[in-house]
Design a protein around this motif. Structure first.
Motif, PDB file in Angstrom:
ATOM      1  N   PRO A 326       0.822  -1.217   0.000  1.00 46.36           N
ATOM      2  CA  PRO A 326       0.000   0.000   0.000  1.00 46.36           C
ATOM      3  C   PRO A 326       0.850   1.260   0.000  1.00 46.36           C
ATOM      4  CG  PRO A 326      -0.009  -1.040   2.158  1.00 46.36           C
ATOM      5  CD  PRO A 326       0.686  -1.994   1.242  1.00 46.36           C
ATOM      6  N   ASP A 327       0.318   2.345  -0.541  1.00 49.71           N
ATOM      7  CA  ASP A 327       1.069   3.588  -0.655  1.00 49.71           C
ATOM      8  C   ASP A 327       1.546   4.102   0.706  1.00 49.71           C
ATOM      9  OD1 ASP A 327       0.856   3.627  -3.385  1.00 49.71           O
ATOM     10  OD2 ASP A 327      -0.934   4.888  -3.406  1.00 49.71           O
ATOM     11  N   GLY A 328       0.722   3.903   1.727  1.00 46.20           N
ATOM     12  CA  GLY A 328       1.121   4.383   3.050  1.00 46.20           C
ATOM     13  C   GLY A 328       2.396   3.729   3.538  1.00 46.20           C
ATOM     14  N   LEU A 329       2.503   2.414   3.340  1.00 44.26           N
ATOM     15  CA  LEU A 329       3.708   1.700   3.759  1.00 44.26           C
ATOM     16  C   LEU A 329       4.899   2.090   2.882  1.00 44.26           C
ATOM     17  CD1 LEU A 329       5.067  -0.418   5.517  1.00 44.26           C
ATOM     18  CD2 LEU A 329       4.252  -2.185   3.938  1.00 44.26           C
ATOM     19  N   GLY A 330       4.642   2.253   1.579  1.00 46.44           N
ATOM     20  CA  GLY A 330       5.726   2.655   0.687  1.00 46.44           C
ATOM     21  C   GLY A 330       6.291   4.013   1.039  1.00 46.44           C
ATOM     22  N   GLU A 331       5.429   4.950   1.369  1.00 53.02           N
ATOM     23  CA  GLU A 331       5.895   6.283   1.759  1.00 53.02           C
ATOM     24  C   GLU A 331       6.625   6.250   3.090  1.00 53.02           C
ATOM     25  OE1 GLU A 331       2.411   8.669   1.669  1.00 53.02           O
ATOM     26  OE2 GLU A 331       2.290   8.704  -0.536  1.00 53.02           O
ATOM     27  N   LEU A 332       6.238   5.321   3.955  1.00 53.76           N
ATOM     28  CA  LEU A 332       6.952   5.161   5.216  1.00 53.76           C
ATOM     29  C   LEU A 332       8.388   4.708   4.985  1.00 53.76           C
ATOM     30  CD1 LEU A 332       6.763   5.130   8.343  1.00 53.76           C
ATOM     31  CD2 LEU A 332       6.093   2.717   8.157  1.00 53.76           C
ATOM     32  N   VAL A 333       8.587   3.894   3.951  1.00 55.11           N
ATOM     33  CA  VAL A 333       9.919   3.363   3.656  1.00 55.11           C
ATOM     34  C   VAL A 333      10.762   4.356   2.859  1.00 55.11           C
ATOM     35  CG1 VAL A 333      11.175   1.534   2.450  1.00 55.11           C
ATOM     36  CG2 VAL A 333       9.105   0.986   3.735  1.00 55.11           C
ATOM     37  N   LEU A 334      10.216   4.880   1.756  1.00 55.41           N
ATOM     38  CA  LEU A 334      10.998   5.726   0.846  1.00 55.41           C
ATOM     39  C   LEU A 334      10.673   7.212   0.963  1.00 55.41           C
ATOM     40  CD1 LEU A 334      11.156   3.745  -2.527  1.00 55.41           C
ATOM     41  CD2 LEU A 334      12.991   4.138  -0.898  1.00 55.41           C
ATOM     42  N   GLY A 335       9.683   7.562   1.733  1.00 51.35           N
ATOM     43  CA  GLY A 335       9.339   8.971   1.856  1.00 51.35           C
ATOM     44  C   GLY A 335       8.847   9.542   0.541  1.00 51.35           C
ATOM     45  N   GLY A 336       9.340  10.728   0.189  1.00 50.99           N
ATOM     46  CA  GLY A 336       8.892  11.403  -1.019  1.00 50.99           C
ATOM     47  C   GLY A 336       9.333  10.744  -2.303  1.00 50.99           C
ATOM     48  N   TRP A 338       8.842   7.545  -2.966  1.00 50.47           N
ATOM     49  CA  TRP A 338       7.949   6.429  -3.255  1.00 50.47           C
ATOM     50  C   TRP A 338       7.053   6.630  -4.475  1.00 50.47           C
ATOM     51  CZ3 TRP A 338       6.816   1.521  -2.857  1.00 50.47           C
ATOM     52  CH2 TRP A 338       5.515   1.084  -3.109  1.00 50.47           C
ATOM     53  N   PRO A 339       6.343   7.747  -4.634  1.00 56.16           N
ATOM     54  CA  PRO A 339       5.416   7.851  -5.776  1.00 56.16           C
ATOM     55  C   PRO A 339       6.091   7.630  -7.128  1.00 56.16           C
ATOM     56  CG  PRO A 339       4.983   9.587  -4.195  1.00 56.16           C
ATOM     57  CD  PRO A 339       6.258   8.940  -3.766  1.00 56.16           C
ATOM     58  N   ALA A 340       7.272   8.232  -7.314  1.00 53.22           N
ATOM     59  CA  ALA A 340       7.971   8.068  -8.587  1.00 53.22           C
ATOM     60  C   ALA A 340       8.565   6.676  -8.727  1.00 53.22           C
ATOM     61  CB  ALA A 340       9.065   9.129  -8.723  1.00 53.22           C
TER      62      ALA A 340
END
Length: 439
Positions: A326-336, A338-340
């Motif tokens: 999920p995006d929430g977990l991805g952003e927790l790992v890579l921060g900003g 993650w989306p790219a």
């Protein structure tokens, strides 16, 4: 007619042969297990560094760090081609005295290359200035330690003592923790590069204690001369690999922007365990393939297929799991980042799977000392990599570059396997090793 005594002898002989085969399989499994454990430790270290830097610096500064990282990859492959690849091919499973003498010269060569290329990197960094210059200058300072630490890992696997390589990587990982904390407080790319290299210096020093061997820089010239038939071809092969990655990174930054470099590096971090495994694959597989070649040459092709196929399947499974994050977990790992980065998971996964399949064939060609064949394969694969990566970037930006690289990697893997098949057929008719036939 067979007597009872002859039957007993035959049965005992068969049992002894079966026991010997079983012991040999256990020994191979043990060495491979330590290799996997070491690569897991290395993977986690590289993954942790990348994640920590990405979260601390943001996508643009992480792109600068990534440029320093791929530059280190080029220098590392110079060292491996000249210093440690010949060591693994020619001194795996040899008597201890021969191994120790070779390791002293090989590690001295790696240390000398680190000092010379580090000085060049330092000068370039000081001349560049701006956000990139300090990072390259600091990289030049820590290159000797980074290359020496890598040389110890090759040496331990050549000796069949992968446990020592695993412990050495653990020492590096433990030393990284306080170093990264200090770097985060400083908050610059240069600080993170210095922290990364300083912790490697701790592990490099510990490697000297583990082996009881002092690197002999004064004997580096003799090592280069003795191994020139393999070393210079492996140098071109290795540098074409890492140089292609560097050209792709620089070109992507010029065509799309430095942020695109950070996005690609972020996606690669998500595949980090497999990329790190590929990067250090020759630590385990070339040494083991060389042993298989000496003990059961008819099994080399199946051994290489098992290695390559296993890695490809594992990479595909890991990439499939990443699509469910999920995006929430991805952003927790890579921060900003993650989306790219998350948008590139599919092509990067296919590229890693293709590379994993190809490394099985590459290990076989290295074990056969078929330097000419492996060089041709690597030059072709590197040209495809650069062409696909930059051509794709020009057509469709960051995503186009990722898909271009995936296509190029799969094509390159096919060429590796075609060359291994030809080399195995050639060996059946001409069993003399290639390095003895061609200077």
């Amino acid at each position: 007619m067979t007597t009872e005594g002859e039957k007993t002898k035959t049965t005992a002989s068969a049992a002894g042969a079966g026991h010997a085969r079983s012991s040999a399989r256990r020994a191979v499994a043990g060495r491979l297990s330590w290799g996997l454990a070491d690569q897991a430790a290395s993977s986690m270290t590289n993954f942790a560094v990348g994640i920590y830097v990405a979260r601390s610096l943001g996508v643009a500064a992480f792109g600068v760090f990534s440029l320093a990282w791929v530059t280190y990859g080029v220098v590392l492959n110079v060292s491996r081609g000249l210093a440690t690849d010949p060591l693994v091919v020619r001194f795996s499973g040899v008597p201890d005295a021969s191994w120790r003498a070779a390791v002293a010269r090989s590690s001295g060569t790696a240390l000398g290359l680190g000092a010379a290329l580090g000085a060049a990197c330092l000068v370039v960094g000081l001349g560049l200035g701006g956000p990139v210059g300090p990072a390259f200058a600091c990289l030049g300072v820590v290159l000797p330690a980074l290359l020496l630490q890598d040389a110890w890992r090759f040496a331990f696997f050549a000796a069949g003592t992968g446990r020592k390589a695993f412990v050495n990587d653990l020492v590096w990982g433990v030393a990284l923790v306080p170093a990264m904390v200090v770097a985060a407080r400083v908050g610059s790319v240069a600080a993170f590069v210095l922290a990364w290299g300083a912790s490697a210096a701790v592990a490099a020093g510990y490697g000297c204690l583990q082996s009881g061997i002092r690197p002999r820089m004064a004997r580096a010239r003799g090592w280069l001369r003795e191994q020139r038939d393999l070393g210079y071809r492996y140098l071109v092969e290795n540098v074409s690999l890492s140089g292609a990655s560097q050209l792709r990174a620089y070109g992507l930054g010029a065509i799309v922007g430095v942020g695109a470099v950070g996005a690609v590096r972020g996606a690669e971090l998500l595949l980090g365990p497999f990329l790190a495994l590929l990067m250090g694959l020759s630590l385990v597989t070339v040494a083991e393939a060389a042993r298989v070649l000496r003990q059961a040459p008819h099994r080399l092709g199946a051994f290489c297929l098992l290695l390559g196929g296993g890695q490809a399947i594992a990479a595909l499974l890991w990439g499939g799991a990443l699509l469910l994050v999920p995006d929430g977990l991805g952003e927790l790992v890579l921060g900003g980042v993650w989306p790219a980065a998350s948008a590139l998971v599919v092509p990067v996964t296919l590229g890693v799977a293709g590379a994993g399949l190809g490394t099985g064939a590459a290990a076989g060609l290295r074990a056969l000392a078929a330097a000419r064949r492996s060089l041709r394969c690597q030059l072709f694969a590197s040209a495809c990599y650069v062409g696909g990566g930059l051509g794709g970037a020009a057509v469709a930006g960051t995503a186009g570059s990722a898909w271009g690289v995936a296509t190029a990697t799969i094509c390159g893997s096919a060429v590796w396997w075609l060359q291994l098949r030809s080399a195995l057929r050639e060996r059946q008719h001409h069993p003399i090793p290639e390095e003895a036939r061609t200077p």
